[in-house]
Design a protein around this motif. Structure first.
Motif, PDB file in Angstrom:
ATOM      1  N   ILE A 113       0.825  -1.206   0.000  1.00 20.85           N
ATOM      2  CA  ILE A 113       0.000   0.000   0.000  1.00 20.85           C
ATOM      3  C   ILE A 113       0.861   1.258   0.000  1.00 20.85           C
ATOM      4  N   ASN A 114       1.920   1.276   0.783  1.00 20.82           N
ATOM      5  CA  ASN A 114       2.782   2.461   0.811  1.00 20.82           C
ATOM      6  C   ASN A 114       3.519   2.665  -0.506  1.00 20.82           C
ATOM      7  N   GLN A 115       3.775   1.590  -1.247  1.00 19.91           N
ATOM      8  CA  GLN A 115       4.425   1.732  -2.547  1.00 19.91           C
ATOM      9  C   GLN A 115       3.518   2.455  -3.535  1.00 19.91           C
ATOM     10  N   TYR A 116       2.224   2.156  -3.503  1.00 26.50           N
ATOM     11  CA  TYR A 116       1.305   2.724  -4.487  1.00 26.50           C
ATOM     12  C   TYR A 116       0.610   3.985  -4.012  1.00 26.50           C
ATOM     13  N   GLN A 222     -16.915  12.395  -5.060  1.00 28.06           N
ATOM     14  CA  GLN A 222     -15.976  12.298  -3.960  1.00 28.06           C
ATOM     15  C   GLN A 222     -16.722  12.294  -2.640  1.00 28.06           C
ATOM     16  N   PHE A 223     -16.178  11.580  -1.667  1.00 26.73           N
ATOM     17  CA  PHE A 223     -16.647  11.688  -0.298  1.00 26.73           C
ATOM     18  C   PHE A 223     -15.457  11.453   0.607  1.00 26.73           C
ATOM     19  N   ASN A 224     -15.591  11.808   1.854  1.00 24.86           N
ATOM     20  CA  ASN A 224     -14.438  11.886   2.742  1.00 24.86           C
ATOM     21  C   ASN A 224     -13.973  10.517   3.219  1.00 24.86           C
ATOM     22  N   GLY A 225     -12.640  10.403   3.361  1.00 25.47           N
ATOM     23  CA  GLY A 225     -12.037   9.293   4.069  1.00 25.47           C
ATOM     24  C   GLY A 225     -12.075   7.968   3.345  1.00 25.47           C
ATOM     25  N   ASN A 226     -11.399   6.989   3.906  1.00 25.31           N
ATOM     26  CA  ASN A 226     -11.409   5.591   3.509  1.00 25.31           C
ATOM     27  C   ASN A 226     -10.930   5.361   2.081  1.00 25.31           C
ATOM     28  N   VAL A 227      -9.996   4.449   1.973  1.00 20.66           N
ATOM     29  CA  VAL A 227      -9.317   4.189   0.724  1.00 20.66           C
ATOM     30  C   VAL A 227      -9.290   2.689   0.485  1.00 20.66           C
ATOM     31  N   PHE A 228      -9.437   2.259  -0.760  1.00 19.23           N
ATOM     32  CA  PHE A 228      -9.042   0.900  -1.083  1.00 19.23           C
ATOM     33  C   PHE A 228      -8.347   0.915  -2.419  1.00 19.23           C
ATOM     34  N   ALA A 229      -7.517  -0.084  -2.646  1.00 19.82           N
ATOM     35  CA  ALA A 229      -6.786  -0.186  -3.900  1.00 19.82           C
ATOM     36  C   ALA A 229      -7.021  -1.545  -4.515  1.00 19.82           C
ATOM     37  N   ILE A 230      -7.084  -1.572  -5.843  1.00 20.45           N
ATOM     38  CA  ILE A 230      -7.094  -2.822  -6.586  1.00 20.45           C
ATOM     39  C   ILE A 230      -5.737  -2.941  -7.257  1.00 20.45           C
ATOM     40  N   LEU A 231      -4.970  -3.952  -6.893  1.00 27.87           N
ATOM     41  CA  LEU A 231      -3.664  -4.191  -7.490  1.00 27.87           C
ATOM     42  C   LEU A 231      -3.734  -5.500  -8.253  1.00 27.87           C
TER      43      LEU A 231
END
Length: 239
Positions: A113-116, A222-231
Motif C-alpha cells: 500500500i505504501n508503494q502505491y 468524492q466523499f471523505n475518508g477511507n481508501v481501497f486499492a485494486i492491485l
C-alpha cells in the motif's frame, strides 16, 4: 493441451495451510464470514462477507450467479469481482480464505500500500485473503484458473488488492460495482478478448496493476475518508 506461464512466488499472498476452504460445489459459496475488522466499501460499513465460488465477494448474503453482467449493472448489491465467470470446483481446485491481524502478511500488505500510495503513512492492522487456486471453468473440467483478492485495512483506511492468474474466456468481468452503480469500475478487457491485456495495462504506471480510492468514484464523485486499492498481477492460462 495448454501452455502456462509460471507464477513467480511473490505474486500471491500466502494461502493454503491454515485457510478455511469452501465446499466443493458448483455455484456454491462460503457460509457467512464475520470480519475481525470492519471494512468500508464506498461509504458502506460491513462486518461480514461471503466468498462466492464463481469469483466474487458479497456482503449481505451469498451470490450464486455464474453469468456475469457488465458494470455498471445498476443492481441491488455491493459486489467485488476479482474474476467473475462460471467456475466449477467440484472436479479440481480449492477456494479458501483467511484473516490476519499479525505477522508477515501484514508487513507485506503495508509495503504494497505504501508503494502505491506514497503520500500515506499506512500500517496494516488487518488483512483478509480469498484465493481461487487452480479451479476449473465450467464445463471444461481439468482446466486451471487461479486468482486472489485481498482486503487490507489499518484503523483509518481500507484497501482491496486483486492478484490474478486468469483463464482466457469472453464472459468474464473484473472490477467492482455498488448498489445502483453509484460507484463502479470495469477493468478494461472485461467481456472481450482483450482480457489478456491486463498483464500490461495500469493506472499507476506498473504493468498489470490498478489502484482506486473509495473517495473517488468512477464518475468523479468524492466523499471523505477511507481508501481501497485494486492491485492486479496477471498471468494467463490459454485453452
Amino acid at each position: 493441451m495448454t501452455t502456462t506461464r509460471p507464477i513467480p512466488p511473490a505474486v500471491f499472498y500466502p494461502f493454503g495451510a491454515g485457510d478455511i476452504e469452501n465446499d466443493r460445489s458448483d455455484d456454491g459459496s462460503s457460509s457467512v464470514i464475520y470480519l475481525l475488522h470492519h471494512f468500508i466499501f464506498f461509504g458502506q460499513t460491513y462486518s461480514q462477507i461471503y466468498v462466492n465460488n464463481n469469483g466474487h465477494l458479497t456482503f449481505n448474503g451469498p451470490f450464486h450467479s455464474y453469468t456475469p453482467y457488465q458494470f455498471p449493472g445498476y443492481g441491488e448489491i455491493d459486489l467485488i469481482a476479482p474474476f467473475w465467470t462460471d467456475i466449477d470446483n467440484e472436479g479440481n481446485g480449492v477456494i479458501s480464505y483467511r484473516q490476519y491481524t499479525s505477522g508477515s502478511v501484514l508487513t507485506e500488505a503495508t509495503q504494497d500500500i505504501n508503494q502505491y500510495f506514497p503520500e500515506l503513512s499506512f500500517s496494516a492492522t488487518w488483512v483478509f485473503v480469498a484465493t481461487w487456486d487452480r479451479v476449473a471453468y465450467f464445463p471444461l473440467s481439468g482446466t486451471e484458473t487461479s486468482f486472489q483478492v485481498v482486503l487490507i485495512s489499518d484503523d483509518l483506511e481500507d484497501y482491496l488488492n486483486k492478484m490474478l492468474k486468469v483463464f482466457y474466456h469472453n464472459l468474464s468481468q473484473a472490477g467492482y460495482d455498488t448498489i445502483n452503480s453509484r460507484y463502479h469500475f470495469s477493468i478494461p478487457g472485461s467481456f472481450s478478448n482483450n482480457i489478456t491485456n491486463l498483464t500490461y495495462s495500469s493506472n499507476v504506471n506498473v504493468p498489470g496493476r490498478w489502484a482506486f480510492r473509495t473517495d473517488h468514484g468512477s464518475r468523479g464523485c468524492q466523499f471523505n475518508g477511507n481508501v481501497f486499492a485494486i492491485l492486479l498481477k496477471c498471468f494467463y492460462l490459454f485453452p
